[in-house]
Design a protein around this motif. Structure first.
Motif, PDB file in Angstrom:
ATOM      1  N   LEU A  86       0.917  -1.611  -0.168  1.00 53.00           N
ATOM      2  CA  LEU A  86       0.014   0.042  -0.197  1.00 53.00           C
ATOM      3  C   LEU A  86       0.974   1.778  -0.131  1.00 53.00           C
ATOM      4  O   LEU A  86       1.937   1.439   1.066  1.00 53.00           O
ATOM      5  CB  LEU A  86      -0.853   0.290   1.076  1.00 53.00           C
ATOM      6  N   LEU A  87       0.596   2.763  -1.362  1.00 53.63           N
ATOM      7  CA  LEU A  87       0.940   3.074  -1.156  1.00 53.63           C
ATOM      8  C   LEU A  87       0.949   4.540  -0.779  1.00 53.63           C
ATOM      9  O   LEU A  87      -0.846   4.811  -1.524  1.00 53.63           O
ATOM     10  CB  LEU A  87       2.227   3.243  -2.576  1.00 53.63           C
ATOM     11  N   ASN A  88       1.083   6.031  -0.181  1.00 54.83           N
ATOM     12  CA  ASN A  88       0.630   6.982  -0.083  1.00 54.83           C
ATOM     13  C   ASN A  88       1.132   7.722  -1.365  1.00 54.83           C
ATOM     14  O   ASN A  88       1.624   7.332  -2.260  1.00 54.83           O
ATOM     15  CB  ASN A  88       1.266   7.914   0.732  1.00 54.83           C
ATOM     16  N   ARG A  89       0.193   8.936  -1.036  1.00 52.32           N
ATOM     17  CA  ARG A  89       0.496   9.872  -2.299  1.00 52.32           C
ATOM     18  C   ARG A  89       1.691  10.724  -3.064  1.00 52.32           C
ATOM     19  O   ARG A  89       1.836  10.546  -4.230  1.00 52.32           O
ATOM     20  CB  ARG A  89      -0.149  11.225  -2.166  1.00 52.32           C
ATOM     21  N   LEU A  90       2.793   9.898  -2.127  1.00 50.28           N
ATOM     22  CA  LEU A  90       4.029  10.474  -2.270  1.00 50.28           C
ATOM     23  C   LEU A  90       4.953   9.207  -3.036  1.00 50.28           C
ATOM     24  O   LEU A  90       6.573   8.686  -2.680  1.00 50.28           O
ATOM     25  CB  LEU A  90       5.044  10.346  -1.576  1.00 50.28           C
ATOM     26  N   ASN A  91       4.662   8.321  -2.909  1.00 45.69           N
ATOM     27  CA  ASN A  91       4.841   6.495  -3.266  1.00 45.69           C
ATOM     28  C   ASN A  91       5.479   5.539  -2.059  1.00 45.69           C
ATOM     29  O   ASN A  91       6.513   5.124  -2.545  1.00 45.69           O
ATOM     30  CB  ASN A  91       5.358   6.838  -4.530  1.00 45.69           C
ATOM     31  N   GLU A  92       5.323   6.146  -0.925  1.00 48.94           N
ATOM     32  CA  GLU A  92       6.534   5.326  -0.135  1.00 48.94           C
ATOM     33  C   GLU A  92       4.864   4.931  -0.009  1.00 48.94           C
ATOM     34  O   GLU A  92       4.074   4.942   0.611  1.00 48.94           O
ATOM     35  CB  GLU A  92       6.404   6.836   1.113  1.00 48.94           C
ATOM     36  N   THR A  93       5.788   3.364   1.184  1.00 41.90           N
ATOM     37  CA  THR A  93       4.753   2.284   1.468  1.00 41.90           C
ATOM     38  C   THR A  93       4.841   2.391   2.894  1.00 41.90           C
ATOM     39  O   THR A  93       5.518   2.396   3.524  1.00 41.90           O
ATOM     40  CB  THR A  93       5.744   0.843   1.275  1.00 41.90           C
ATOM     41  N   TYR A  94       2.972   2.391   3.318  1.00 33.06           N
ATOM     42  CA  TYR A  94       2.777   2.576   4.527  1.00 33.06           C
ATOM     43  C   TYR A  94       2.550   1.382   5.115  1.00 33.06           C
ATOM     44  O   TYR A  94       1.840   1.271   5.782  1.00 33.06           O
ATOM     45  CB  TYR A  94       1.983   4.121   4.773  1.00 33.06           C
ATOM     46  N   GLY A  95       2.275   0.215   4.297  1.00 29.47           N
ATOM     47  CA  GLY A  95       1.786  -1.438   4.533  1.00 29.47           C
ATOM     48  C   GLY A  95       1.639  -1.857   4.021  1.00 29.47           C
ATOM     49  O   GLY A  95       1.813  -2.162   2.607  1.00 29.47           O
ATOM     50  N   VAL A  96       1.589  -3.587   4.638  1.00 33.42           N
ATOM     51  CA  VAL A  96       0.828  -4.320   3.376  1.00 33.42           C
ATOM     52  C   VAL A  96       0.017  -5.114   3.668  1.00 33.42           C
ATOM     53  O   VAL A  96      -1.112  -5.428   4.906  1.00 33.42           O
ATOM     54  CB  VAL A  96       2.600  -5.714   3.655  1.00 33.42           C
ATOM     55  N   LEU A  97      -0.867  -5.519   2.521  1.00 36.64           N
ATOM     56  CA  LEU A  97      -2.361  -6.240   2.299  1.00 36.64           C
ATOM     57  C   LEU A  97      -1.938  -7.481   1.994  1.00 36.64           C
ATOM     58  O   LEU A  97      -1.411  -8.122   0.749  1.00 36.64           O
ATOM     59  CB  LEU A  97      -2.645  -5.624   1.782  1.00 36.64           C
ATOM     60  N   GLU A  98      -2.563  -8.773   2.605  1.00 35.59           N
ATOM     61  CA  GLU A  98      -2.088  -9.491   2.319  1.00 35.59           C
ATOM     62  C   GLU A  98      -3.715 -10.511   2.466  1.00 35.59           C
ATOM     63  O   GLU A  98      -4.665 -10.173   3.090  1.00 35.59           O
ATOM     64  CB  GLU A  98      -1.505 -10.588   3.208  1.00 35.59           C
ATOM     65  N   ALA A  99      -4.128 -11.262   0.958  1.00 34.90           N
ATOM     66  CA  ALA A  99      -5.113 -12.116   1.171  1.00 34.90           C
ATOM     67  C   ALA A  99      -5.698 -13.204   2.065  1.00 34.90           C
ATOM     68  O   ALA A  99      -4.771 -13.714   2.457  1.00 34.90           O
ATOM     69  CB  ALA A  99      -4.891 -12.541  -0.362  1.00 34.90           C
ATOM     70  N   ARG A 100      -6.987 -13.118   2.355  1.00 37.03           N
ATOM     71  CA  ARG A 100      -6.929 -13.725   3.557  1.00 37.03           C
ATOM     72  C   ARG A 100      -6.641 -13.594   4.911  1.00 37.03           C
ATOM     73  O   ARG A 100      -7.309 -14.499   5.827  1.00 37.03           O
ATOM     74  CB  ARG A 100      -7.183 -15.105   3.418  1.00 37.03           C
ATOM     75  N   SER A 101      -6.578 -12.281   4.965  1.00 38.05           N
ATOM     76  CA  SER A 101      -6.316 -12.320   7.418  1.00 38.05           C
ATOM     77  C   SER A 101      -7.753 -10.852   6.477  1.00 38.05           C
ATOM     78  O   SER A 101      -8.353 -10.551   6.091  1.00 38.05           O
ATOM     79  CB  SER A 101      -5.364 -11.014   6.439  1.00 38.05           C
ATOM     80  N   ALA A 102      -7.038 -10.516   8.157  1.00 39.19           N
ATOM     81  CA  ALA A 102      -8.871  -9.749   8.694  1.00 39.19           C
ATOM     82  C   ALA A 102      -8.874  -8.598   7.648  1.00 39.19           C
ATOM     83  O   ALA A 102     -10.137  -8.349   7.601  1.00 39.19           O
ATOM     84  CB  ALA A 102      -8.668  -9.244   9.979  1.00 39.19           C
ATOM     85  N   ALA A 103      -7.668  -8.099   7.419  1.00 41.21           N
ATOM     86  CA  ALA A 103      -7.711  -6.137   6.644  1.00 41.21           C
ATOM     87  C   ALA A 103      -8.425  -6.562   5.124  1.00 41.21           C
ATOM     88  O   ALA A 103      -9.165  -5.669   4.610  1.00 41.21           O
ATOM     89  CB  ALA A 103      -6.152  -6.154   6.383  1.00 41.21           C
TER      90      ALA A 103
END
Length: 375
Positions: A86-103
């Motif tokens: 997950l990247l913000n408007r400045l193209n900086e990574t602020y998170g990781v999202l994985e399938a089958r997770s609660a998120a």
């Protein structure tokens, strides 16, 4: 207008981006158990849930490819396989999202964040039309079904609901094909029919005759000299080009023969369709592997569903919505309605497929440019 666009080729700088690595697989299958946990879809009753499932689309991306939230605002996008950065408007990574997770049970682009999502592995997504969801939730509310409160534009929702219900119940009026076009299509398919016979059919409708002669004598086709004979004009132009021109004239007349409040937005639609058709013709000529007239026809017709959509909104909804609002909401239904309309007209499956999928940029495709890619 169309004759001029057709005969004076539009030369443009066309940049073909190599997107063929995207979505090279068939539609994915999302388990029902996974779908039922996705928020906010889990607020829907059984009937509404089934309608959402039927309309949901899937797509996939290879590692390194990305999608932008601003291009996905009309959808709920869910990650169902793989891992995303997950990247913000400045193209900086602020998170990781994985399938089958609660998120992953919530949309990738939730809470209005603006940014990108980049595939860390091969990823697969599911997307659901937000407005369709909101319409279904609103109806549950009216039926005293307890659901979470949501906000949406009530006017747009009314337009969408009216169009969607009319389409689902086959209440949208199908514009009829002109008799001359039906007869010409049959004649072209008949090996015993020649230029003289086709000319005899077209001559029953003087406006088509005049436009064909105008095209045959244009710089694009004039050749050795002028012609005043329709059969010779047809031989010079070619039967497929004749069919394309007659179709273009028929669409132009169709646009004029609607509710008065629908005329102006449909004129704008036709102008855009004519420009796309001309560009398709030029691009097909440059590629050299696709029939030019076929590409022109596909470009002209691929969004023709706009005609019954705008006509319905102008005829049925009171007061008549602003054209810009109708056009915006129509974007949600233009593809299935266009495919349905071309199918009702008896046009072949390829043209129907182009109408239904030309703007689905995540659709499966191979490395060969076909009519779908040209359009």
């Amino acid at each position: 207008m169309f004759v001029a666009r057709f005969s004076q080729f539009i030369w443009a700088v066309l940049v073909i981006t190599d997107l063929w690595g995207l979505n090279v697989e068939a539609d994915i299958f999302v388990e029902d158990a996974v779908m039922r946990h996705l928020a906010p879809l889990n607020l829907l009753n059984e009937g509404s849930y089934k309608r959402v499932v039927e309309s949901a689309r899937s797509f996939s991306l290879p590692p390194g490819a990305s999608i932008k939230s601003k291009f996905e605002e009309q959808w709920f996008i869910y990650l169902v396989s793989g891992k995303l950065l997950l990247l913000n408007r400045l193209n900086e990574t602020y998170g990781v999202l994985e399938a089958r997770s609660a998120a992953a049970e919530s949309p990738v682009f939730g809470h209005g964040q603006d940014g990108n999502a980049q595939a860390k592995t091969h990823v697969e997504f599911l997307r659901v039309d937000k407005m369709l969801y909101e319409i279904l939730v609103a109806r549950q509310t009216q039926e005293a079904t307890e659901v979470a409160e949501i906000s949406f534009d009530e006017d747009d929702a009314e337009i969408f609901a009216s169009l969607y219900d009319a389409f689902e119940s086959n209440q949208l009026k199908v514009p009829s094909l002109p008799e001359v076009l039906v007869a010409v299509n049959k004649a072209i398919a008949d090996p015993d029919m020649g230029f003289v016979e086709i000319a005899a059919i077209i001559q029953k409708d003087p406006p088509y005759t005049a436009k064909l002669l105008q095209l045959a004598n244009s710089p694009a086709y004039q050749g050795a000299g002028q012609t005043s004979t329709l059969s010779f004009a047809i031989s010079r132009i070619g039967v497929e080009a004749v069919r394309s021109l007659i179709t273009a004239v028929a669409v132009s007349e169709m646009v004029e023969n609607v509710h008065p409040s629908a005329v102006e937005p449909l004129r704008l639609f036709y102008q855009e369709a004519a420009e796309i058709a001309a560009l398709c013709f030029v691009l097909a000529r440059r590629i050299g592997t696709i029939p030019e007239e076929r590409a022109l026809m596909a470009g002209l017709l691929h969004r023709l569903g706009m005609v019954p959509i705008v006509s319905h909104a102008s005829d049925v909804l009171q007061p008549t919505p602003e054209p810009a609002r109708i056009r915006a909401v129509a974007g949600r239904l233009i593809e299935p309605v266009s495919g349905w309309l071309l199918s009702e007209w008896g046009l072949d499956g390829e043209l129907c497929d182009v109408a239904e999928s030309a703007t689905d940029y995540y659709r499966p495709c191979d490395k060969h440019l076909g009519i779908m890619e040209v359009v």
